[in-house]
Design a protein around this motif. Structure first.
Motif, PDB file in Angstrom:
ATOM      1  N   ASP A 298      61.294  -1.198  88.666  1.00  0.00           N
ATOM      2  CA  ASP A 298      59.997  -0.795  89.241  1.00  0.00           C
ATOM      3  C   ASP A 298      58.970  -1.917  89.230  1.00  0.00           C
ATOM      4  O   ASP A 298      57.811  -1.720  88.863  1.00  0.00           O
ATOM      5  CB  ASP A 298      59.441   0.419  88.499  1.00  0.00           C
ATOM      6  CG  ASP A 298      60.355   1.630  88.595  1.00  0.00           C
ATOM      7  OD1 ASP A 298      61.074   1.725  89.604  1.00  0.00           O
ATOM      8  OD2 ASP A 298      60.332   2.459  87.668  1.00  0.00           O
ATOM      9  N   LEU A 299      59.369  -3.111  89.655  1.00  0.00           N
ATOM     10  CA  LEU A 299      58.421  -4.211  89.812  1.00  0.00           C
ATOM     11  C   LEU A 299      57.929  -4.288  91.248  1.00  0.00           C
ATOM     12  O   LEU A 299      58.592  -3.808  92.177  1.00  0.00           O
ATOM     13  CB  LEU A 299      59.063  -5.546  89.421  1.00  0.00           C
ATOM     14  CG  LEU A 299      59.293  -5.824  87.936  1.00  0.00           C
ATOM     15  CD1 LEU A 299      59.781  -7.252  87.751  1.00  0.00           C
ATOM     16  CD2 LEU A 299      58.033  -5.591  87.125  1.00  0.00           C
ATOM     17  N   GLY A 315      46.091 -11.597 100.988  1.00  0.00           N
ATOM     18  CA  GLY A 315      46.851 -11.198  99.822  1.00  0.00           C
ATOM     19  C   GLY A 315      47.248  -9.739  99.908  1.00  0.00           C
ATOM     20  O   GLY A 315      46.491  -8.895 100.398  1.00  0.00           O
ATOM     21  N   THR A 316      48.453  -9.421  99.446  1.00  0.00           N
ATOM     22  CA  THR A 316      48.915  -8.043  99.375  1.00  0.00           C
ATOM     23  C   THR A 316      50.085  -7.991  98.399  1.00  0.00           C
ATOM     24  O   THR A 316      50.504  -9.018  97.853  1.00  0.00           O
ATOM     25  CB  THR A 316      49.326  -7.509 100.763  1.00  0.00           C
ATOM     26  OG1 THR A 316      49.523  -6.090 100.684  1.00  0.00           O
ATOM     27  CG2 THR A 316      50.599  -8.174 101.270  1.00  0.00           C
ATOM     28  N   ASN A 317      50.584  -6.803  98.165  1.00  0.00           N
ATOM     29  CA  ASN A 317      51.802  -6.660  97.370  1.00  0.00           C
ATOM     30  C   ASN A 317      52.556  -5.431  97.844  1.00  0.00           C
ATOM     31  O   ASN A 317      52.039  -4.619  98.622  1.00  0.00           O
ATOM     32  CB  ASN A 317      51.495  -6.597  95.865  1.00  0.00           C
ATOM     33  CG  ASN A 317      50.622  -5.426  95.482  1.00  0.00           C
ATOM     34  OD1 ASN A 317      50.937  -4.276  95.772  1.00  0.00           O
ATOM     35  ND2 ASN A 317      49.507  -5.715  94.830  1.00  0.00           N
ATOM     36  N   THR A 318      53.802  -5.282  97.373  1.00  0.00           N
ATOM     37  CA  THR A 318      54.651  -4.209  97.878  1.00  0.00           C
ATOM     38  C   THR A 318      54.152  -2.834  97.460  1.00  0.00           C
ATOM     39  O   THR A 318      54.478  -1.832  98.098  1.00  0.00           O
ATOM     40  CB  THR A 318      56.099  -4.412  97.407  1.00  0.00           C
ATOM     41  OG1 THR A 318      56.118  -4.615  95.982  1.00  0.00           O
ATOM     42  CG2 THR A 318      56.724  -5.624  98.085  1.00  0.00           C
ATOM     43  N   ALA A 319      53.344  -2.750  96.389  1.00  0.00           N
ATOM     44  CA  ALA A 319      52.765  -1.459  96.009  1.00  0.00           C
ATOM     45  C   ALA A 319      51.745  -0.995  97.037  1.00  0.00           C
ATOM     46  O   ALA A 319      51.590   0.207  97.281  1.00  0.00           O
ATOM     47  CB  ALA A 319      52.118  -1.555  94.635  1.00  0.00           C
ATOM     48  N   LYS A 358      54.003  -4.882  87.612  1.00  0.00           N
ATOM     49  CA  LYS A 358      54.124  -3.436  87.772  1.00  0.00           C
ATOM     50  C   LYS A 358      52.823  -2.861  88.314  1.00  0.00           C
ATOM     51  O   LYS A 358      51.760  -3.448  88.164  1.00  0.00           O
ATOM     52  CB  LYS A 358      54.496  -2.760  86.451  1.00  0.00           C
ATOM     53  CG  LYS A 358      55.919  -3.072  85.981  1.00  0.00           C
ATOM     54  CD  LYS A 358      56.417  -2.062  84.964  1.00  0.00           C
ATOM     55  CE  LYS A 358      57.900  -2.316  84.669  1.00  0.00           C
ATOM     56  NZ  LYS A 358      58.468  -1.288  83.762  1.00  0.00           N
ATOM     57  N   ASP A 359      52.923  -1.710  88.944  1.00  0.00           N
ATOM     58  CA  ASP A 359      51.762  -0.966  89.451  1.00  0.00           C
ATOM     59  C   ASP A 359      51.061  -1.718  90.580  1.00  0.00           C
ATOM     60  O   ASP A 359      51.660  -2.560  91.237  1.00  0.00           O
ATOM     61  CB  ASP A 359      50.813  -0.636  88.306  1.00  0.00           C
ATOM     62  CG  ASP A 359      51.512   0.185  87.215  1.00  0.00           C
ATOM     63  OD1 ASP A 359      52.311   1.068  87.578  1.00  0.00           O
ATOM     64  OD2 ASP A 359      51.267  -0.079  86.023  1.00  0.00           O
ATOM     65  N   MET A 360      49.766  -1.457  90.749  1.00  0.00           N
ATOM     66  CA  MET A 360      49.041  -1.933  91.923  1.00  0.00           C
ATOM     67  C   MET A 360      48.569  -3.378  91.814  1.00  0.00           C
ATOM     68  O   MET A 360      48.209  -3.991  92.806  1.00  0.00           O
ATOM     69  CB  MET A 360      47.830  -1.035  92.186  1.00  0.00           C
ATOM     70  CG  MET A 360      48.189   0.421  92.449  1.00  0.00           C
ATOM     71  SD  MET A 360      49.098   0.669  93.974  1.00  0.00           S
ATOM     72  CE  MET A 360      47.786   0.427  95.172  1.00  0.00           C
ATOM     73  N   HIS A 365      50.602  -5.359  83.538  1.00  0.00           N
ATOM     74  CA  HIS A 365      51.959  -5.800  83.202  1.00  0.00           C
ATOM     75  C   HIS A 365      52.391  -6.854  84.212  1.00  0.00           C
ATOM     76  O   HIS A 365      52.815  -6.533  85.322  1.00  0.00           O
ATOM     77  CB  HIS A 365      52.930  -4.611  83.216  1.00  0.00           C
ATOM     78  CG  HIS A 365      54.326  -4.965  82.804  1.00  0.00           C
ATOM     79  ND1 HIS A 365      54.960  -4.368  81.737  1.00  0.00           N
ATOM     80  CD2 HIS A 365      55.208  -5.869  83.288  1.00  0.00           C
ATOM     81  CE1 HIS A 365      56.173  -4.874  81.599  1.00  0.00           C
ATOM     82  NE2 HIS A 365      56.347  -5.793  82.535  1.00  0.00           N
ATOM     83  N   CYS A 366      52.245  -8.108  83.833  1.00  0.00           N
ATOM     84  CA  CYS A 366      52.600  -9.227  84.721  1.00  0.00           C
ATOM     85  C   CYS A 366      53.838  -9.929  84.176  1.00  0.00           C
ATOM     86  O   CYS A 366      53.809 -10.513  83.089  1.00  0.00           O
ATOM     87  CB  CYS A 366      51.438 -10.209  84.832  1.00  0.00           C
ATOM     88  SG  CYS A 366      51.778 -11.602  85.931  1.00  0.00           S
ATOM     89  N   GLU A 367      54.922  -9.859  84.906  1.00  0.00           N
ATOM     90  CA  GLU A 367      56.138 -10.563  84.503  1.00  0.00           C
ATOM     91  C   GLU A 367      56.045 -12.049  84.833  1.00  0.00           C
ATOM     92  O   GLU A 367      56.396 -12.896  84.021  1.00  0.00           O
ATOM     93  CB  GLU A 367      57.365  -9.936  85.183  1.00  0.00           C
ATOM     94  CG  GLU A 367      57.806  -8.622  84.585  1.00  0.00           C
ATOM     95  CD  GLU A 367      58.348  -8.764  83.179  1.00  0.00           C
ATOM     96  OE1 GLU A 367      58.787  -9.875  82.813  1.00  0.00           O
ATOM     97  OE2 GLU A 367      58.329  -7.762  82.429  1.00  0.00           O
TER      98      GLU A 367
END
Length: 401
Positions: A298-299, A315-319, A358-360, A365-367
């Motif tokens: 769930d990343l 900028g954007t992300n898959t969430a 993770k999340d928005m 939580h930054c891997e």
């Protein structure tokens, strides 16, 4: 020449649960408050012609430091040495009498900034014209909106002929057109050799206006360097990913994060070959190689494109792309991710920053946050020729009336 030199600056405040506790402590004695250290052992310098940014979370001590520099507050310890006039725009309404009109407050506020009566009268018309308040200049300031307060406060401060101009978050209020007018005035002030001390959560403005930046956290100076490096450090501070065995330092070129899952390489291609040069409108493909040290589920994948000035362009992300599913990475396995998009950007050079989190967003939580993972250039057109940062396909419709 140094306009400002600060050494060992400290400032604390006494915090009470209620006004009654303050009164009881005065009358009856005993300790009924706790000490809050807003700033501890701060050192900084500002030279003529230099622009310095102060960034940090709310409560980091930025506004307190500006109030000490401008003389609104007195330090508990330390030395502040100033050369020349320091003026600024702090919290909205600072230095104004809200029962007086805007016109009368020009005299009041300008005198507090150190202007003589002759200077005030010589520049009054220019201040009124710049503020654009119309007939409201003769109305009591208690009737002013926050945007009107900012207009008059900025107009007075910037026309006080300062050696150093101090700007707090007040520029974030008001309409966009007047904000742009203020920024043009600040740029002209800088071009004439003026120094700037700038506080803002607008990190793009920090990069555009300043050549050095300091990060404050919990009243301490935790980083000093270029605006770009300071912003990267600030991202780590707000993510609460301080340097540990599993979380790299912000100066690590491979980025920072927990790194249970890590991006090892990234490149662009045009559907045929790898390339770092594109034409506006050309289809681009971004490939990212990922290795997982342990199984992570769930990343989300984030992307941020910046121009050569460090401005965030996209900028954007898959969430945020709600139709995209979260990413899962098996332990010990290498995975390749691919994003595709039309390169609808103007001529120029750009960088790509990547994140797995993770999340928005990456704050909890930054891997892996990988700043400036790769560079590319837009050098031609597959679209009709345009100017600016981005291409917007337009259609024209004419209707006879």
């Amino acid at each position: 020449m140094q306009l400002l030199a600060i050494r060992g600056l400290k400032k604390s405040f006494s915090l009470y649960h209620s006004p009654l506790d303050r009164l009881k402590e005065r009358l009856l004695g005993g300790l009924r408050h706790r000490d809050y250290c807003a700033l501890n052992n701060i050192d900084l310098t500002l030279s003529a012609g230099e622009s310095l940014a102060l960034i940090g979370q709310n409560g980091a001590g930025k506004s307190t430091l500006l109030k000490l520099i401008t003389g609104v507050l007195l330090p508990d310890a330390g030395v502040i040495e100033r050369q020349g006039r320091v003026t600024g725009l702090l919290e909205l309404g600072t230095g104004f009498d809200h029962e007086l009109s805007g016109m009368d407050n020009i005299s009041v506020n300008a005198r507090l900034l150190g202007m003589s009566a002759a200077e005030i009268e010589m520049r009054r018309a220019t201040i009124v014209e710049f503020a654009e308040l119309g007939d409201y200049i003769h109305e009591p300031m208690r009737t002013y909106s926050s945007g009107m307060l900012m207009r008059l406060g900025f107009a007075i401060a910037i026309h006080a002929d300062p050696s150093c101009f101090v700007v707090d978050e007040a520029l974030s209020v008001g309409d966009a057109r007047f904000q742009q007018k203020c920024l043009r005035k600040i740029r002209a002030f800088q071009a004439q050799g003026g120094s700037l001390l700038f506080v803002s959560h607008d990190l793009t403005s920090v990069k555009l206006l300043c050549n050095r930046a300091i990060v404050l956290d919990k009243g301490q100076k935790v980083f000093e360097g270029t605006p770009e490096a300071a912003v990267n450090y600030y991202y780590q501070v707000i993510a609460r990913l301080e340097a540990t065995e599993n979380a790299s330092t912000p100066t690590d070129k491979t980025g920072y994060g927990l790194k249970n899952v890590q991006m090892t390489s990234a490149w662009l291609h045009n559907g045929i070959v790898k390339t770092e040069s594109f034409s506006a409108g050309e289809q681009a493909y971004l490939c990212i190689q990922v290795i997982a040290q342990q199984e992570i589920k769930d990343l989300e994948l984030g992307i941020l494109i910046r121009d050569r000035f460090g401005q965030d362009i996209f900028g954007t992300n898959t969430a945020l792309l709600e139709h995209e599913l979260p990413l899962n990475f098996p332990a010990g396995q290498q995975t390749q991710l691919e994003l595709s998009f039309p390169m609808n950007l103007g001529i120029g050079k750009y960088t790509v920053t990547l994140a797995l989190h993770k999340d928005m967003d990456h704050l909890e939580h930054c891997e892996h946050w990988w700043d400036n993972a790769l560079e590319f250039e837009v050098a031609g057109f597959h679209t009709p020729i345009f100017s600016g940062l981005t291409y917007l396909p337009l259609t024209l419709k004419q209707t006879l009336q």
